[in-house]
Design a protein around this motif. Structure first.
Motif, short mmCIF file in Angstrom:
data_model
loop_
_atom_site.label_atom_id
_atom_site.label_comp_id
_atom_site.label_asym_id
_atom_site.label_seq_id
_atom_site.Cartn_x
_atom_site.Cartn_y
_atom_site.Cartn_z
N ALA A 1 11.33 21.27 5.34
CA ALA A 1 10.46 20.08 5.31
C ALA A 1 10.72 19.27 4.05
CB ALA A 1 8.99 20.49 5.36
N GLN A 2 10.34 18.01 4.12
CA GLN A 2 10.41 17.10 2.98
C GLN A 2 9.10 16.32 2.90
OE1 GLN A 2 13.81 14.61 3.85
NE2 GLN A 2 15.29 16.15 3.17
N VAL A 3 8.63 16.10 1.68
CA VAL A 3 7.39 15.35 1.45
C VAL A 3 7.58 14.47 0.23
CG1 VAL A 3 4.92 15.50 0.91
CG2 VAL A 3 5.97 17.23 2.38
N THR A 4 7.11 13.23 0.32
CA THR A 4 7.15 12.34 -0.84
C THR A 4 6.13 11.21 -0.65
OG1 THR A 4 8.64 11.11 -2.34
CG2 THR A 4 8.94 10.77 0.03
N VAL A 5 6.05 10.36 -1.65
CA VAL A 5 5.21 9.16 -1.59
C VAL A 5 6.08 7.96 -1.90
CG1 VAL A 5 3.28 7.91 -2.65
CG2 VAL A 5 3.10 10.37 -2.25
N PHE A 6 6.02 6.95 -1.06
CA PHE A 6 6.68 5.67 -1.30
C PHE A 6 5.61 4.62 -1.62
CE2 PHE A 6 9.55 7.67 1.97
CZ PHE A 6 10.60 7.93 1.10
N TRP A 7 5.97 3.69 -2.50
CA TRP A 7 4.99 2.64 -2.85
C TRP A 7 5.75 1.48 -3.46
CZ3 TRP A 7 -0.07 3.93 -6.03
CH2 TRP A 7 -1.01 2.90 -5.84
N SER A 8 5.66 0.33 -2.84
CA SER A 8 6.38 -0.85 -3.32
C SER A 8 5.67 -1.55 -4.46
CB SER A 8 6.58 -1.85 -2.17
OG SER A 8 5.31 -2.30 -1.68
N ASN A 9 4.37 -1.25 -4.64
CA ASN A 9 3.60 -1.96 -5.67
C ASN A 9 2.63 -1.00 -6.36
OD1 ASN A 9 2.65 -4.20 -7.15
ND2 ASN A 9 1.00 -4.56 -5.69
N PRO A 10 3.15 0.05 -7.01
CA PRO A 10 2.24 1.01 -7.67
C PRO A 10 1.59 0.40 -8.90
CG PRO A 10 4.51 1.52 -8.20
CD PRO A 10 4.55 0.41 -7.19
N THR A 11 0.46 0.96 -9.27
CA THR A 11 -0.32 0.40 -10.38
C THR A 11 0.33 0.62 -11.73
OG1 THR A 11 -1.61 2.43 -10.39
CG2 THR A 11 -2.50 0.57 -9.16
N ASP A 12 0.94 1.80 -11.94
CA ASP A 12 1.48 2.08 -13.28
C ASP A 12 2.70 2.98 -13.21
OD1 ASP A 12 0.11 4.28 -12.41
OD2 ASP A 12 -1.39 4.25 -13.99
N ALA A 13 3.61 2.68 -12.28
CA ALA A 13 4.85 3.43 -12.14
C ALA A 13 5.90 2.53 -11.50
CB ALA A 13 4.62 4.68 -11.29
N ASP A 14 7.15 2.97 -11.52
CA ASP A 14 8.21 2.21 -10.86
C ASP A 14 8.09 2.34 -9.34
OD1 ASP A 14 9.35 1.39 -13.26
OD2 ASP A 14 10.68 3.15 -13.36
N PRO A 15 8.34 1.28 -8.61
CA PRO A 15 8.27 1.37 -7.16
C PRO A 15 9.42 2.21 -6.60
CG PRO A 15 9.14 -0.77 -7.82
CD PRO A 15 8.70 -0.07 -9.07
N VAL A 16 9.11 2.97 -5.56
CA VAL A 16 10.12 3.73 -4.81
C VAL A 16 9.80 3.55 -3.33
CG1 VAL A 16 11.18 5.97 -4.36
CG2 VAL A 16 10.38 5.43 -6.66
N VAL A 17 10.81 3.21 -2.53
CA VAL A 17 10.59 2.94 -1.11
C VAL A 17 11.54 3.78 -0.27
CG1 VAL A 17 9.71 0.62 -1.54
CG2 VAL A 17 12.16 0.95 -1.16
N LEU A 18 11.33 3.77 1.04
CA LEU A 18 12.12 4.59 1.95
C LEU A 18 13.61 4.33 1.79
CD1 LEU A 18 12.28 6.59 4.35
CD2 LEU A 18 12.05 4.61 5.87
N ILE B 1 0.84 -1.20 0.00
CA ILE B 1 0.00 0.00 0.00
C ILE B 1 0.88 1.25 0.00
CG2 ILE B 1 -1.98 -1.11 1.08
CD1 ILE B 1 -1.13 -0.02 3.75
N PRO B 2 0.38 2.36 -0.54
CA PRO B 2 1.19 3.58 -0.61
C PRO B 2 1.41 4.20 0.76
CG PRO B 2 -1.01 3.99 -1.50
CD PRO B 2 -0.92 2.52 -1.25
N LEU B 3 2.60 4.82 0.90
CA LEU B 3 3.00 5.50 2.11
C LEU B 3 3.26 6.96 1.77
CD1 LEU B 3 4.09 5.74 5.02
CD2 LEU B 3 6.28 4.81 4.20
N VAL B 4 2.47 7.84 2.33
CA VAL B 4 2.65 9.28 2.16
C VAL B 4 3.49 9.75 3.34
CG1 VAL B 4 1.49 11.50 1.93
CG2 VAL B 4 0.45 9.44 0.95
N TRP B 5 4.63 10.37 3.03
CA TRP B 5 5.70 10.55 4.02
C TRP B 5 6.07 12.02 4.13
CZ3 TRP B 5 10.78 12.28 4.12
CH2 TRP B 5 11.65 11.72 5.06
N GLY B 6 6.20 12.53 5.36
CA GLY B 6 6.60 13.91 5.55
C GLY B 6 7.49 14.07 6.76
N ALA B 7 8.38 15.07 6.70
CA ALA B 7 9.27 15.37 7.81
C ALA B 7 9.47 16.87 7.88
CB ALA B 7 10.62 14.66 7.64
N VAL B 8 9.47 17.42 9.10
CA VAL B 8 9.67 18.85 9.32
C VAL B 8 10.67 19.04 10.45
CG1 VAL B 8 8.60 21.03 9.99
CG2 VAL B 8 7.33 19.44 8.57
N ARG B 9 11.58 19.97 10.24
CA ARG B 9 12.50 20.37 11.32
C ARG B 9 12.92 21.81 11.07
NH1 ARG B 9 15.31 16.26 11.36
NH2 ARG B 9 14.35 15.29 13.17
#
Length: 259
Positions: free
Chosen positions: A166-183, A154-162
């Motif tokens: 800040a940083q924001v991205t989406v990780f997903w090991s099994n996307p429907t129509d794109a290459d997977p990107v993980v933490l 399942i997709p992981l919507v990821w954010g960090a603030v200090r």
């Protein structure tokens, strides 16, 4: 990007009226709003980023939110954790989140999980989720969240603030129509170091609200299948300069396979 969820058959009449500005919005419409009503989101952390994200999800008409946090509301939280109030001091943040969501969207179901997430329980907590938001502030927790979402696909919507950044991205090991990107493609194991805490260096409250809004927007896009999610792109925000930029992210596994 295909929608994550099928729509509910119809909206409650009051909910239809409450979300009327969504149903006239190009890209959402009636069907998109019914998809949001069917969406189940797990939010890890009800603090600086999670707090505004939870409010935005509820206001958007998301059907169910699991809030995972083992902390209580303290006075110093209120500079940025906008779901909580003075009268919530001393109660669990999950309890405060239930109150805040009910005041915005009575049809949204909140499942409070007053526990510390770890590798042993993460998959159980996410079992019914369509998408997960991670707003945690320790890499041990972030690793546990990432491992569970990767295993569940399942997709992981990821954010960090200090501080001001800040940083924001989406990780997903099994996307429907794109290459997977993980933490691990952003932070390989052992490379994250030991960053200072917000208690040590501070954090801008308004930036937390901004990032919480960005995270919830990514959830909306994923749920209804509209726009371009931040999969494969790291959004970096510098609130001092008022600038933001993108850094492309590529799957290490995909890169190795094509080498």
């Amino acid at each position: 990007m295909r929608p994550l969820v099928d729509p509910v058959s119809e909206l409650d009449p009051d909910e239809r009226k409450r979300t009327a500005r969504h149903t006239v919005l190009k890209g959402i419409g009636d069907e998109g709003q019914r998809r949001l009503a069917a969406t189940r989101v797990a939010v890890v952390g009800a603090g600086g980023i999670g707090s505004p994200a939870i409010l935005a999800l509820a206001a958007a008409g998301v059907g169910a939110i699991t809030v995972i946090d083992d902390d209580i509301v303290e006075l110093h939280n209120l500079q940025r954790q906008i779901a909580h109030r003075i009268e919530d001091i001393g109660v669990h943040k999950t309890e405060s989140a239930v109150r805040a969501v009910a005041a915005l969207s009575p049809v949204t179901v909140v499942r409070p999980v007053t526990a510390r997430l770890d590798e042993a329980n993460a998959q159980e907590f996410f079992a019914d989720a369509d998408v997960v938001i991670d707003t945690s502030d320790s890499f041990a927790t972030r690793r546990a969240v990432a491992a569970a979402t990767e295993a569940l696909g399942i997709p992981l919507v990821w954010g960090a603030v200090r501080e001001w950044y800040a940083q924001v991205t989406v990780f997903w090991s099994n996307p429907t129509d794109a290459d997977p990107v993980v933490l691990n493609d952003l932070f390989a194991v052992g490379t994250e170091g030991d960053p200072p805490t917000c208690a040590q260096v501070g954090v801008l409250g308004a930036l937390c609200v901004q990032v919480g809004g960005l995270l919830s927007t990514e959830v909306v896009k994923l749920a209804i299948g509209v726009g371009e999610p931040l999969l494969g792109r790291l959004l970096v925000l510098d609130s001092l300069s008022g600038r933001q930029r993108e850094i492309p992210l590529r799957s290490a596994a995909t890169a190795a396979a094509s080498a």
